[in-house]
Design a protein around this motif. Sequence first.
Motif, PDB file in Angstrom:
ATOM      1  N   ILE A 478      -1.653   6.096   6.256  1.00  0.00           N
ATOM      2  CA  ILE A 478      -2.051   5.098   7.246  1.00  0.00           C
ATOM      3  C   ILE A 478      -3.047   4.116   6.638  1.00  0.00           C
ATOM      4  O   ILE A 478      -2.949   2.903   6.812  1.00  0.00           O
ATOM      5  CB  ILE A 478      -2.644   5.796   8.492  1.00  0.00           C
ATOM      6  CG1 ILE A 478      -1.510   6.490   9.255  1.00  0.00           C
ATOM      7  CG2 ILE A 478      -3.367   4.805   9.391  1.00  0.00           C
ATOM      8  CD1 ILE A 478      -1.972   7.339  10.408  1.00  0.00           C
ATOM      9  N   ALA A 479      -3.987   4.658   5.864  1.00  0.00           N
ATOM     10  CA  ALA A 479      -4.967   3.789   5.215  1.00  0.00           C
ATOM     11  C   ALA A 479      -4.269   2.815   4.264  1.00  0.00           C
ATOM     12  O   ALA A 479      -4.605   1.630   4.200  1.00  0.00           O
ATOM     13  CB  ALA A 479      -5.993   4.638   4.466  1.00  0.00           C
ATOM     14  N   ALA A 480      -3.245   3.313   3.575  1.00  0.00           N
ATOM     15  CA  ALA A 480      -2.529   2.454   2.625  1.00  0.00           C
ATOM     16  C   ALA A 480      -1.783   1.337   3.352  1.00  0.00           C
ATOM     17  O   ALA A 480      -1.821   0.172   2.953  1.00  0.00           O
ATOM     18  CB  ALA A 480      -1.563   3.297   1.792  1.00  0.00           C
ATOM     19  N   VAL A 481      -1.126   1.703   4.454  1.00  0.00           N
ATOM     20  CA  VAL A 481      -0.387   0.693   5.211  1.00  0.00           C
ATOM     21  C   VAL A 481      -1.362  -0.339   5.790  1.00  0.00           C
ATOM     22  O   VAL A 481      -1.096  -1.543   5.814  1.00  0.00           O
ATOM     23  CB  VAL A 481       0.440   1.353   6.343  1.00  0.00           C
ATOM     24  CG1 VAL A 481       1.068   0.305   7.248  1.00  0.00           C
ATOM     25  CG2 VAL A 481       1.516   2.256   5.742  1.00  0.00           C
ATOM     26  N   TYR A 482      -2.524   0.166   6.256  1.00  0.00           N
ATOM     27  CA  TYR A 482      -3.531  -0.727   6.826  1.00  0.00           C
ATOM     28  C   TYR A 482      -4.020  -1.720   5.772  1.00  0.00           C
ATOM     29  O   TYR A 482      -4.174  -2.913   6.040  1.00  0.00           O
ATOM     30  CB  TYR A 482      -4.690   0.106   7.374  1.00  0.00           C
ATOM     31  CG  TYR A 482      -5.677  -0.683   8.203  1.00  0.00           C
ATOM     32  CD1 TYR A 482      -5.326  -1.167   9.460  1.00  0.00           C
ATOM     33  CD2 TYR A 482      -6.965  -0.941   7.729  1.00  0.00           C
ATOM     34  CE1 TYR A 482      -6.229  -1.881  10.217  1.00  0.00           C
ATOM     35  CE2 TYR A 482      -7.878  -1.650   8.479  1.00  0.00           C
ATOM     36  CZ  TYR A 482      -7.513  -2.119   9.734  1.00  0.00           C
ATOM     37  OH  TYR A 482      -8.399  -2.836  10.491  1.00  0.00           O
ATOM     38  N   ARG A 483      -4.202  -1.210   4.555  1.00  0.00           N
ATOM     39  CA  ARG A 483      -4.616  -2.110   3.463  1.00  0.00           C
ATOM     40  C   ARG A 483      -3.545  -3.155   3.185  1.00  0.00           C
ATOM     41  O   ARG A 483      -3.842  -4.336   3.007  1.00  0.00           O
ATOM     42  CB  ARG A 483      -4.878  -1.306   2.184  1.00  0.00           C
ATOM     43  CG  ARG A 483      -6.293  -0.778   2.069  1.00  0.00           C
ATOM     44  CD  ARG A 483      -6.594  -0.361   0.632  1.00  0.00           C
ATOM     45  NE  ARG A 483      -5.597   0.541   0.072  1.00  0.00           N
ATOM     46  CZ  ARG A 483      -5.617   1.857   0.232  1.00  0.00           C
ATOM     47  NH1 ARG A 483      -6.577   2.407   0.945  1.00  0.00           N
ATOM     48  NH2 ARG A 483      -4.680   2.617  -0.303  1.00  0.00           N
ATOM     49  N   GLU A 484      -2.280  -2.702   3.183  1.00  0.00           N
ATOM     50  CA  GLU A 484      -1.188  -3.658   2.945  1.00  0.00           C
ATOM     51  C   GLU A 484      -1.173  -4.720   4.038  1.00  0.00           C
ATOM     52  O   GLU A 484      -0.964  -5.906   3.775  1.00  0.00           O
ATOM     53  CB  GLU A 484       0.172  -2.934   2.953  1.00  0.00           C
ATOM     54  CG  GLU A 484       0.451  -2.120   1.706  1.00  0.00           C
ATOM     55  CD  GLU A 484       1.577  -1.101   1.936  1.00  0.00           C
ATOM     56  OE1 GLU A 484       2.351  -1.273   2.907  1.00  0.00           O
ATOM     57  OE2 GLU A 484       1.656  -0.130   1.155  1.00  0.00           O
ATOM     58  N   MET A 485      -1.388  -4.300   5.294  1.00  0.00           N
ATOM     59  CA  MET A 485      -1.405  -5.263   6.392  1.00  0.00           C
ATOM     60  C   MET A 485      -2.541  -6.262   6.200  1.00  0.00           C
ATOM     61  O   MET A 485      -2.400  -7.454   6.454  1.00  0.00           O
ATOM     62  CB  MET A 485      -1.559  -4.543   7.743  1.00  0.00           C
ATOM     63  CG  MET A 485      -0.320  -3.758   8.152  1.00  0.00           C
ATOM     64  SD  MET A 485      -0.559  -2.843   9.710  1.00  0.00           S
ATOM     65  CE  MET A 485      -0.409  -4.167  10.934  1.00  0.00           C
ATOM     66  N   GLY A 486      -3.675  -5.755   5.729  1.00  0.00           N
ATOM     67  CA  GLY A 486      -4.820  -6.625   5.486  1.00  0.00           C
ATOM     68  C   GLY A 486      -4.495  -7.653   4.408  1.00  0.00           C
ATOM     69  O   GLY A 486      -4.748  -8.853   4.562  1.00  0.00           O
ATOM     70  N   ALA A 487      -3.854  -7.158   3.331  1.00  0.00           N
ATOM     71  CA  ALA A 487      -3.526  -8.043   2.219  1.00  0.00           C
ATOM     72  C   ALA A 487      -2.524  -9.115   2.652  1.00  0.00           C
ATOM     73  O   ALA A 487      -2.528 -10.232   2.160  1.00  0.00           O
ATOM     74  CB  ALA A 487      -2.970  -7.216   1.067  1.00  0.00           C
ATOM     75  N   ALA A 488      -1.669  -8.753   3.632  1.00  0.00           N
ATOM     76  CA  ALA A 488      -0.653  -9.700   4.106  1.00  0.00           C
ATOM     77  C   ALA A 488      -1.214 -10.610   5.197  1.00  0.00           C
ATOM     78  O   ALA A 488      -0.478 -11.380   5.811  1.00  0.00           O
ATOM     79  CB  ALA A 488       0.555  -8.931   4.619  1.00  0.00           C
TER      80      ALA A 488
END
Lengths: 503, 92
Positions: A478-488
Amino acid sequence: MELKVIADAAGAPGGGCASSGCGAGGDKLAHLPEAIRAKINNHPCFSEDAHHHYARMHVAVAPACNIQCHYCNRKYDCSNESRPGVVSEVLTPDQAVKKVIAVAAAIPQMTVLGIAGPGDPLANPQRTLETFRQLSEKAPDIKLCVSTNGLALPGLVDEICKHNIEHVTITINCVDPDVGAKIYPWIFWNNRRVTGRKAAEILIAQQQKGLEMLVARGVLVKVNSVLIPGVNAEHLKEVSRVVKAKGAFLHNVMPLIAEPEHGTFYGLMGQRGPTNEELSALQDACAGDMAMMRHCRQCRADAVGMLGEDRGDEFTLDKIAAQEVDYAAAMARRAEVHAAIEASRTAQRNQSSETFVSIASLTRRRPARPEPRPVLMAVATTGGGVINQHFGHAREFLVYEASANDVRFIGHRKVDLYCSGDETCGDGESVLAKTIRVLDGCEVVLCSRIGYEPWGQLEAAGIAPNGEHAMEPIEDAIAAVYREMGAAGLLECSGGTAQRMTA
Amino acid sequence: MAYKIIEGCVNCWACLPLCPSEAIREALPHFTIDARACTECEGDFADPQCASICPIEGVILDGLGVPVNPPGSLTGIPPDRWAEIRTQIQAR
């Protein structure tokens, strides 16, 4: 090592640690004394983290009840429904012990045996206590629990302590008899049926007395409350304060389940249950510094397996009748399995702290930007704390909130909370449509695999399916997906400060 | 005179251990009361025990064949007030 230094320095709420999964800083049970934490470390119902790894079972030895609740229908025999008070067959103590031994051998991660009904266990003291007596002798590695409405509790506290029962759950829906009169139409007390406010008054007094007596004897007490909108919703904050002051270590606020087809008074009268938002808001309001429980699955009184799963069908009386279990051998194997689980939990914890430090450092590097908004994500899992379930096989989803500070477990959403039976029980809605509806508010759903059709329909509903983190620990993914969302750039917050969301 | 359990009983066991005359029998499709043994709790309790804990309306009859727990007695809401109470509850 660098990561440790940052982790220690992280002063943000949540301490940079997964609030729901970490054994140290963010652990909701961290305020408890070490002795209590040791007792609940492998108890799936009491420890949110443990429920990913350990299983429980209930044996239905207690059919009789001494009170009536408006959310209960005493015609409890149904194989399709999964909710408290429902069972398929009532067992004698001897049958129950045989079943527990069979399950303990077949499902070594089963650590906890509870007696929860289908009536009130303490309204059937002989049957309940005989089951515990035999089990404490024959299967000493299983934790014993009992749940009760509390009416008969004060008179049985000494017996309970004799049988080495470490945990008791009392269902306390009110501390005000005027509220209670709307929930309990009658109780059986001193050989008479007592109704109305007087009944609630007696029940409340017995519950509070029982709670105090158990705490005085060092028994862990969890309090269950059923949230009934318009009846006890506001009042449960008071209940939470009172039971916490008296020493209950965990408060579990559960949503009312009321449908006309259950034949309960509330169901027939059209009493509504709480929305996900109402439930979460109340759990937050009750939380304070007391541990709130959000992972309860409201099991049947004969459930077997991991929380949210029921393998009862594999252990019916006819299937276990011929089995002879060598429990000494089973116990040795169980100990090995438990050791392996603990090793993997420790490994996951260590891994998690690294991940969460890196989120904190991500936000730290961009201090000028407003805090990214929190996001709800749903997870399909069969347990083990990892994403390991096919989307189409998930009967429930765990919902987490990811924010700049932490990943927080919010609750679970069942696809088929009320019935998994044939079309006569259903409302005609397709399972997929129903699943999409229960995922409302979630922006991502993480699963091990997902079919082509649901993928498209989920996307159309604004929920991003994600199968890229199969077999990874839930909170890391979840943390990884959240980071990806942030980067996008998907986490820009229009409203300034990020608000806590509710499931 | 004796009490009687009729169809609708859910076999919940609540009554059986309470009977001072041990007149209640576990049976299928539902529990039964041995009419020869039942005393209606005369001399033992002010209220008949089986009917005082039974959770199902209408399934225990007294010696005259009249339900001891008639409709509405256990929910606390008489049938003629259901519509009114339902409206109140649905407004919650």
